[in-house]
Scaffold this motif. Structure first.
Motif, PDB file in Angstrom:
ATOM      1  N   VAL A  80       6.925   3.648  25.501  1.00 62.83           N
ATOM      2  CA  VAL A  80       5.796   4.239  26.230  1.00 62.83           C
ATOM      3  C   VAL A  80       5.170   5.361  25.395  1.00 62.83           C
ATOM      4  N   ALA A  81       6.005   6.190  24.784  1.00 66.02           N
ATOM      5  CA  ALA A  81       5.487   7.276  23.943  1.00 66.02           C
ATOM      6  C   ALA A  81       4.660   6.712  22.791  1.00 66.02           C
ATOM      7  N   TYR A  82       5.139   5.632  22.186  1.00 64.64           N
ATOM      8  CA  TYR A  82       4.404   5.008  21.077  1.00 64.64           C
ATOM      9  C   TYR A  82       3.045   4.475  21.539  1.00 64.64           C
TER      10      TYR A  82
ATOM     11  N   ALA B 153       1.313   5.256  24.240  1.00 66.80           N
ATOM     12  CA  ALA B 153       0.438   6.333  24.708  1.00 66.80           C
ATOM     13  C   ALA B 153      -0.189   7.081  23.526  1.00 66.80           C
ATOM     14  N   LYS B 154       0.595   7.342  22.495  1.00 67.11           N
ATOM     15  CA  LYS B 154       0.059   8.027  21.313  1.00 67.11           C
ATOM     16  C   LYS B 154      -0.979   7.157  20.617  1.00 67.11           C
ATOM     17  N   ARG B 155      -0.704   5.854  20.536  1.00 67.96           N
ATOM     18  CA  ARG B 155      -1.644   4.929  19.889  1.00 67.96           C
ATOM     19  C   ARG B 155      -2.989   4.909  20.608  1.00 67.96           C
ATOM     20  N   LEU B 156      -2.956   5.051  21.934  1.00 72.50           N
ATOM     21  CA  LEU B 156      -4.174   4.987  22.743  1.00 72.50           C
ATOM     22  C   LEU B 156      -4.729   6.367  23.083  1.00 72.50           C
ATOM     23  N   ASP B 157      -4.086   7.410  22.562  1.00 74.75           N
ATOM     24  CA  ASP B 157      -4.513   8.789  22.809  1.00 74.75           C
ATOM     25  C   ASP B 157      -4.520   9.101  24.305  1.00 74.75           C
ATOM     26  N   LEU B 158      -3.390   8.790  24.954  1.00 73.15           N
ATOM     27  CA  LEU B 158      -3.228   9.023  26.388  1.00 73.15           C
ATOM     28  C   LEU B 158      -2.074   9.992  26.632  1.00 73.15           C
ATOM     29  N   GLU B 159      -2.155  10.714  27.732  1.00 74.68           N
ATOM     30  CA  GLU B 159      -1.083  11.636  28.106  1.00 74.68           C
ATOM     31  C   GLU B 159      -0.588  11.304  29.505  1.00 74.68           C
ATOM     32  N   TYR B 160       0.725  11.311  29.676  1.00 78.88           N
ATOM     33  CA  TYR B 160       1.336  11.092  30.983  1.00 78.88           C
ATOM     34  C   TYR B 160       2.319  12.221  31.238  1.00 78.88           C
ATOM     35  N   SER B 161       2.659  12.441  32.496  1.00 82.03           N
ATOM     36  CA  SER B 161       3.466  13.618  32.837  1.00 82.03           C
ATOM     37  C   SER B 161       4.967  13.373  32.741  1.00 82.03           C
ATOM     38  N   GLY B 162       5.384  12.149  32.818  1.00 80.54           N
ATOM     39  CA  GLY B 162       6.809  11.864  32.759  1.00 80.54           C
ATOM     40  C   GLY B 162       7.067  10.377  32.930  1.00 80.54           C
TER      41      GLY B 162
END
Length: 238
Positions: free
Chosen positions: A139-141, A143-152
């Motif tokens: 998920v971290a990979y 999200a970083k690829r898509l320039d997204l942020e999530y809280s947990g």
């Protein structure tokens, strides 16, 4: 409460009483139990009578659904798990260590699950630990690829969902995602990441998900084809 099928099989009945429910409804749960959603005031006797009238429907549904499977049985038939976009072959070993753990072998192509005790619950617990580690990284990979942020992120044993995304930007995933092929695992992750921008399933959501996963229709169909069977894996150990 139990239901006696036409074949003589005793099937547990789970009664869910909810305020606001106006009609009696039946479905099969992922432990192949009969789930009865009923109005608050209906007695167990009333539920039993209703179930008796639906005997033919229940028997037909029981004949169609996959059997509940232990994780060990599943891995014997499909000895692999997915993580980081790759597929790892599975090897289960006995261990003299105090706690169960996992490591990689065969040039990092084999995932070795090391268990001090050969018990189904121990295997399930270790697999869920691996799933948490693997899905946190994936998920971290993405999200970083898509320039997204999530809280947990939480990895759980959901009864029917592959994942969800809350209004607080928290993502929850089903540990069984590691039993899927990498592209299907990624599809679910991308689906939930798309909800960070579009919380509903409107046209803008699907357009966004199409941009994240151009093969999403194919992946949805593949997930639907195997989902019912996979959701019944690991339900035997509580």
């Amino acid at each position: 409460m139990e239901f006696l099928s036409a074949s003589g099989r005793r099937v547990p009945v789970e009664v869910c009483r909810r305020k606001g429910t106006r009609h009696l409804r039946l479905r099969l749960g992922h432990q192949n139990q009969v789930v009865a959603s009923v109005p608050w005031h209906i007695s167990d006797r009333g539920v039993a009578k209703f179930i008796a009238t639906q005997r033919d429907w229940i028997d037909a549904q029981l004949a169609k659904v996959p059997k509940v499977s232990t994780l060990s049985d599943w891995l014997e038939r499909h000895p692999q798990m997915s993580a980081s976009g790759d597929v790892f072959q599975i090897r289960i070993e006995s261990s003299t260590r105090a706690k169960a753990d996992y490591c990689f072998d065969g040039g990092a192509s084999v995932l070795v699950l090391r268990l001090p005790v050969a018990e189904e619950c121990a295997l399930l617990a270790l697999t869920r630990r691996f799933a948490k580690d693997a899905l946190v990284c994936r998920v971290a990979y993405q999200a970083k690829r898509l320039d997204l942020e999530y809280s947990g992120l939480s990895v759980r044993d959901q009864s029917s969902r592959w994942g969800s995304c809350s209004s607080r930007r928290g993502i929850s995933l089903n540990w069984r995602l590691v039993l899927l092929r990498p592209e299907l695992q990624d599809y679910v992750i991308l689906h939930e990441l798309a909800h960070l921008s579009e919380m509903n399933h409107g046209p803008r959501f699907w357009a966004l998900l199409d941009s994240y996963d151009p093969q999403r229709v194919t992946h949805e169909a593949a997930l639907d084809a195997i989902g019912s069977e996979l959701m019944r894996v690991g339900r035997c150990c509580k």
